[in-house]
Design an enzyme around this catalytic site. Structure first.
Site, PDB file in Angstrom:
ATOM      1  N   LEU A  67     -45.337 -87.397 -36.850  1.00  0.00           N
ATOM      2  CA  LEU A  67     -44.500 -88.206 -37.746  1.00  0.00           C
ATOM      3  C   LEU A  67     -43.906 -87.344 -38.856  1.00  0.00           C
ATOM      4  O   LEU A  67     -44.427 -86.268 -39.153  1.00  0.00           O
ATOM      5  CB  LEU A  67     -45.349 -89.342 -38.328  1.00  0.00           C
ATOM      6  CG  LEU A  67     -45.961 -90.261 -37.262  1.00  0.00           C
ATOM      7  CD1 LEU A  67     -47.079 -91.116 -37.858  1.00  0.00           C
ATOM      8  CD2 LEU A  67     -44.895 -91.136 -36.634  1.00  0.00           C
ATOM      9  N   PRO A  68     -42.834 -87.831 -39.500  1.00  0.00           N
ATOM     10  CA  PRO A  68     -42.155 -86.980 -40.477  1.00  0.00           C
ATOM     11  C   PRO A  68     -42.989 -86.636 -41.717  1.00  0.00           C
ATOM     12  O   PRO A  68     -43.080 -85.483 -42.103  1.00  0.00           O
ATOM     13  CB  PRO A  68     -40.922 -87.798 -40.880  1.00  0.00           C
ATOM     14  CG  PRO A  68     -40.734 -88.815 -39.809  1.00  0.00           C
ATOM     15  CD  PRO A  68     -42.089 -89.069 -39.224  1.00  0.00           C
ATOM     16  N   THR A  98     -46.799 -82.622 -40.245  1.00  0.00           N
ATOM     17  CA  THR A  98     -46.999 -81.775 -41.430  1.00  0.00           C
ATOM     18  C   THR A  98     -46.940 -82.670 -42.659  1.00  0.00           C
ATOM     19  O   THR A  98     -45.869 -83.199 -42.984  1.00  0.00           O
ATOM     20  CB  THR A  98     -45.897 -80.698 -41.536  1.00  0.00           C
ATOM     21  OG1 THR A  98     -45.904 -79.922 -40.351  1.00  0.00           O
ATOM     22  CG2 THR A  98     -46.129 -79.803 -42.736  1.00  0.00           C
ATOM     23  N   LYS A 173     -50.618 -74.722 -42.773  1.00  0.00           N
ATOM     24  CA  LYS A 173     -49.218 -74.947 -42.366  1.00  0.00           C
ATOM     25  C   LYS A 173     -48.270 -74.865 -43.577  1.00  0.00           C
ATOM     26  O   LYS A 173     -47.166 -74.309 -43.497  1.00  0.00           O
ATOM     27  CB  LYS A 173     -49.134 -76.319 -41.690  1.00  0.00           C
ATOM     28  CG  LYS A 173     -47.751 -76.861 -41.465  1.00  0.00           C
ATOM     29  CD  LYS A 173     -46.998 -76.147 -40.368  1.00  0.00           C
ATOM     30  CE  LYS A 173     -45.581 -76.648 -40.322  1.00  0.00           C
ATOM     31  NZ  LYS A 173     -44.767 -76.028 -39.324  1.00  0.00           N
ATOM     32  N   LYS A 248     -38.994 -80.876 -47.639  1.00  0.00           N
ATOM     33  CA  LYS A 248     -40.270 -81.600 -47.790  1.00  0.00           C
ATOM     34  C   LYS A 248     -41.436 -80.609 -47.848  1.00  0.00           C
ATOM     35  O   LYS A 248     -42.313 -80.703 -48.705  1.00  0.00           O
ATOM     36  CB  LYS A 248     -40.453 -82.548 -46.602  1.00  0.00           C
ATOM     37  CG  LYS A 248     -41.830 -83.160 -46.496  1.00  0.00           C
ATOM     38  CD  LYS A 248     -42.177 -83.651 -45.096  1.00  0.00           C
ATOM     39  CE  LYS A 248     -42.340 -82.537 -44.099  1.00  0.00           C
ATOM     40  NZ  LYS A 248     -43.030 -82.864 -42.859  1.00  0.00           N
TER      41      LYS A 248
HETATM   42  P1  NAD Z   1     -38.225 -86.167 -36.230  1.00  0.00           P
HETATM   43  O1  NAD Z   1     -37.681 -86.845 -37.420  1.00  0.00           O
HETATM   44  O2  NAD Z   1     -37.317 -85.600 -35.209  1.00  0.00           O
HETATM   45  O3  NAD Z   1     -39.258 -87.147 -35.463  1.00  0.00           O
HETATM   46  C1  NAD Z   1     -40.150 -87.987 -36.121  1.00  0.00           C
HETATM   47  C2  NAD Z   1     -40.201 -89.292 -35.329  1.00  0.00           C
HETATM   48  O4  NAD Z   1     -41.190 -90.157 -35.916  1.00  0.00           O
HETATM   49  C3  NAD Z   1     -38.866 -90.053 -35.370  1.00  0.00           C
HETATM   50  O5  NAD Z   1     -38.412 -90.254 -34.046  1.00  0.00           O
HETATM   51  C4  NAD Z   1     -39.199 -91.357 -36.087  1.00  0.00           C
HETATM   52  O6  NAD Z   1     -38.466 -92.458 -35.604  1.00  0.00           O
HETATM   53  C5  NAD Z   1     -40.684 -91.472 -35.791  1.00  0.00           C
HETATM   54  N1  NAD Z   1     -41.403 -92.356 -36.717  1.00  0.00           N
HETATM   55  C6  NAD Z   1     -41.324 -92.401 -38.072  1.00  0.00           C
HETATM   56  N2  NAD Z   1     -42.140 -93.358 -38.556  1.00  0.00           N
HETATM   57  C7  NAD Z   1     -42.746 -93.937 -37.483  1.00  0.00           C
HETATM   58  C8  NAD Z   1     -43.684 -94.979 -37.331  1.00  0.00           C
HETATM   59  N3  NAD Z   1     -44.177 -95.643 -38.386  1.00  0.00           N
HETATM   60  N4  NAD Z   1     -44.082 -95.313 -36.077  1.00  0.00           N
HETATM   61  C9  NAD Z   1     -43.582 -94.661 -34.994  1.00  0.00           C
HETATM   62  N5  NAD Z   1     -42.685 -93.652 -35.078  1.00  0.00           N
HETATM   63  C10 NAD Z   1     -42.276 -93.290 -36.307  1.00  0.00           C
HETATM   64  O7  NAD Z   1     -39.202 -85.015 -36.790  1.00  0.00           O
HETATM   65  P2  NAD Z   1     -39.719 -83.716 -36.018  1.00  0.00           P
HETATM   66  O8  NAD Z   1     -38.772 -82.614 -36.229  1.00  0.00           O
HETATM   67  O9  NAD Z   1     -40.159 -84.094 -34.658  1.00  0.00           O
HETATM   68  O10 NAD Z   1     -41.000 -83.382 -36.933  1.00  0.00           O
HETATM   69  C11 NAD Z   1     -42.179 -84.148 -36.884  1.00  0.00           C
HETATM   70  C12 NAD Z   1     -43.235 -83.443 -37.734  1.00  0.00           C
HETATM   71  O11 NAD Z   1     -43.440 -82.128 -37.223  1.00  0.00           O
HETATM   72  C13 NAD Z   1     -42.827 -83.289 -39.201  1.00  0.00           C
HETATM   73  O12 NAD Z   1     -43.937 -83.495 -40.016  1.00  0.00           O
HETATM   74  C14 NAD Z   1     -42.321 -81.851 -39.263  1.00  0.00           C
HETATM   75  O13 NAD Z   1     -42.464 -81.304 -40.558  1.00  0.00           O
HETATM   76  C15 NAD Z   1     -43.218 -81.166 -38.253  1.00  0.00           C
HETATM   77  N6  NAD Z   1     -42.654 -79.973 -37.604  1.00  0.00           N
HETATM   78  C16 NAD Z   1     -41.365 -79.968 -37.137  1.00  0.00           C
HETATM   79  C17 NAD Z   1     -40.882 -78.814 -36.524  1.00  0.00           C
HETATM   80  C18 NAD Z   1     -39.464 -78.736 -35.985  1.00  0.00           C
HETATM   81  O14 NAD Z   1     -39.023 -77.632 -35.658  1.00  0.00           O
HETATM   82  N7  NAD Z   1     -38.748 -79.842 -35.870  1.00  0.00           N
HETATM   83  C19 NAD Z   1     -41.700 -77.696 -36.383  1.00  0.00           C
HETATM   84  C20 NAD Z   1     -43.002 -77.757 -36.814  1.00  0.00           C
HETATM   85  C21 NAD Z   1     -43.477 -78.907 -37.432  1.00  0.00           C
END
Ligand code: NAD
Length: 304
Positions: A67-68, A98, A173, A248
């Site tokens: 999740l975000p 994260t 992280k 963030k």
């Molecule tokens: P994203 O925004 O693409 O995906 C997050 C998903 O969570 C969205 O599809 C959203 O609709 C869903 N969501 C939000 N609230 C929800 C709820 N209550 N119930 C169900 N679904 C819900 O984000 P991402 O890029 O996939 O990143 C996710 C996490 O991973 C973050 O914490 C980010 O910091 C971390 N991260 C991302 C990357 C990257 O390269 N994108 C790399 C490492 C870590």
């Protein structure tokens, strides 16, 4: 395989991570609050549900969340109808999001009060790492919880680290991403300087990749187009890892620094730079697009 996994959060990272578990033969049910993401997951062959409660109609042995932000993890685990109250004590909880250390600890404590094992397990390696199952995964939790989570995490990642107690995964992280935010700005500054010195960018990039100025942004994820295949800079900065997410993480790093009186001036400066970039409406672009803010009129490439 007897495991039944519930996977929540099917965004840029969650979708490919869930697909890798499915391909490895796990029985997996998935949910996202966005119907667009649910449809995308169904197209990838995943077994989707329209409502989070439906995930728990079957007996679930592991829950994974991606999740975000901390507020999302808090709501999903601890909110009214939260996961903590839906699963049996045999179920393992893995939060790969994260988020801030305190929220991880709170979720861990609530799980512990119910004799449920929980780890925070944020990841590094980006969307490419999620797709190729080469993520680095930083785990916080008891040894018992780590050992249970390890085989599942190994399907999604290459290096699985036990960082310490619950919250330590996110601590590690946050330290990692503070460096990443700073080095992405540093790589952008170096390439912008090369451009103003009228030296061929491809040549400078090749030199830096093999010399002491190398970094992950230079080697794997360059902030300028046409240097490395697959980098978001080649795809008009479609994330990838969004500038909003980096902002963030830099906020989290700065909050951590304050809380333990750590002196992190570059972390503070990186937060200022990313905040300005996001305030200008760029939060949904990949974080490597920060090069446009650094390079200004040195660059003639579009960022959307
Ligand atoms: P994203 O925004 O693409 O995906 C997050 C998903 O969570 C969205 O599809 C959203 O609709 C869903 N969501 C939000 N609230 C929800 C709820 N209550 N119930 C169900 N679904 C819900 O984000 P991402 O890029 O996939 O990143 C996710 C996490 O991973 C973050 O914490 C980010 O910091 C971390 N991260 C991302 C990357 C990257 O390269 N994108 C790399 C490492 C870590």
């Amino acid at each position: 395989m007897s495991e039944t996994i519930a996977f929540i959060g099917l965004g840029n990272m969650g979708n490919p991570m869930a697909v890798n578990l499915y391909k490895a033969g796990y029985k997996i049910k998935v949910f996202d609050i966005s119907t667009k993401m649910v449809h995308k997951a169904a197209e990838s062959g995943l077994d989707t549900v329209d409502n989070i409660s439906e995930l728990f109609n079957d007996k679930i042995s592991t829950v994974i969340t991606m999740l975000p932000e901390g507020k999302n993890s808090r709501e999903v685990y601890l909110g009214e109808d939260g996961i903590i109250n839906k699963v049996s004590k045999e179920c393992l909880l893995i939060d790969c999001s994260t988020i801030d250390i305190n929220t991880s600890k709170e979720i861990g404590k609530s799980a512990e009060d119910k004799n449920i094992l929980m780890v925070d397990a944020p990841v590094s390696g980006g969307v490419m790492g999620a797709q190729k199952a080469t993520l680095n995964i930083m785990v916080g939790g008891s040894k018992l919880a780590f050992d249970r989570a390890h085989p599942i995490l190994k399907v999604m990642g290459k290096n699985i680290y036990h960082a310490g107690e619950v919250g330590s995964g996110n601590g590690a992280k946050i330290c990692n991403n503070m460096s990443l935010g700073i080095t992405m700005i540093a790589a952008s500054e170096s390439l912008m300087l090369a451009k103003r010195l009228n030296i061929n960018i491809k040549k400078v990039h090749e030199i830096m990749k093999n010399a002491s100025g190398n970094s992950w942004p230079i080697a794997v994820y360059p902030p300028l187009p046409n240097l490395i295949d697959g980098a978001p800079s080649n795809n008009k900065y479609k994330p990838g890892f969004s500038a909003g997410m980096m902002n963030k993480d830099l906020k989290l790093a700065n909050e951590c620094s304050k809380s333990v009186n750590a002196n992190t001036p570059l972390g503070k400066m990186a937060l200022k730079i990313y905040s300005k970039f996001c305030d200008n409406g760029n939060d949904t672009k990949d974080f490597s697009a920060i090069s446009k803010l650094i390079g200004g009129d040195a660059w003639d490439y579009p960022i959307e």
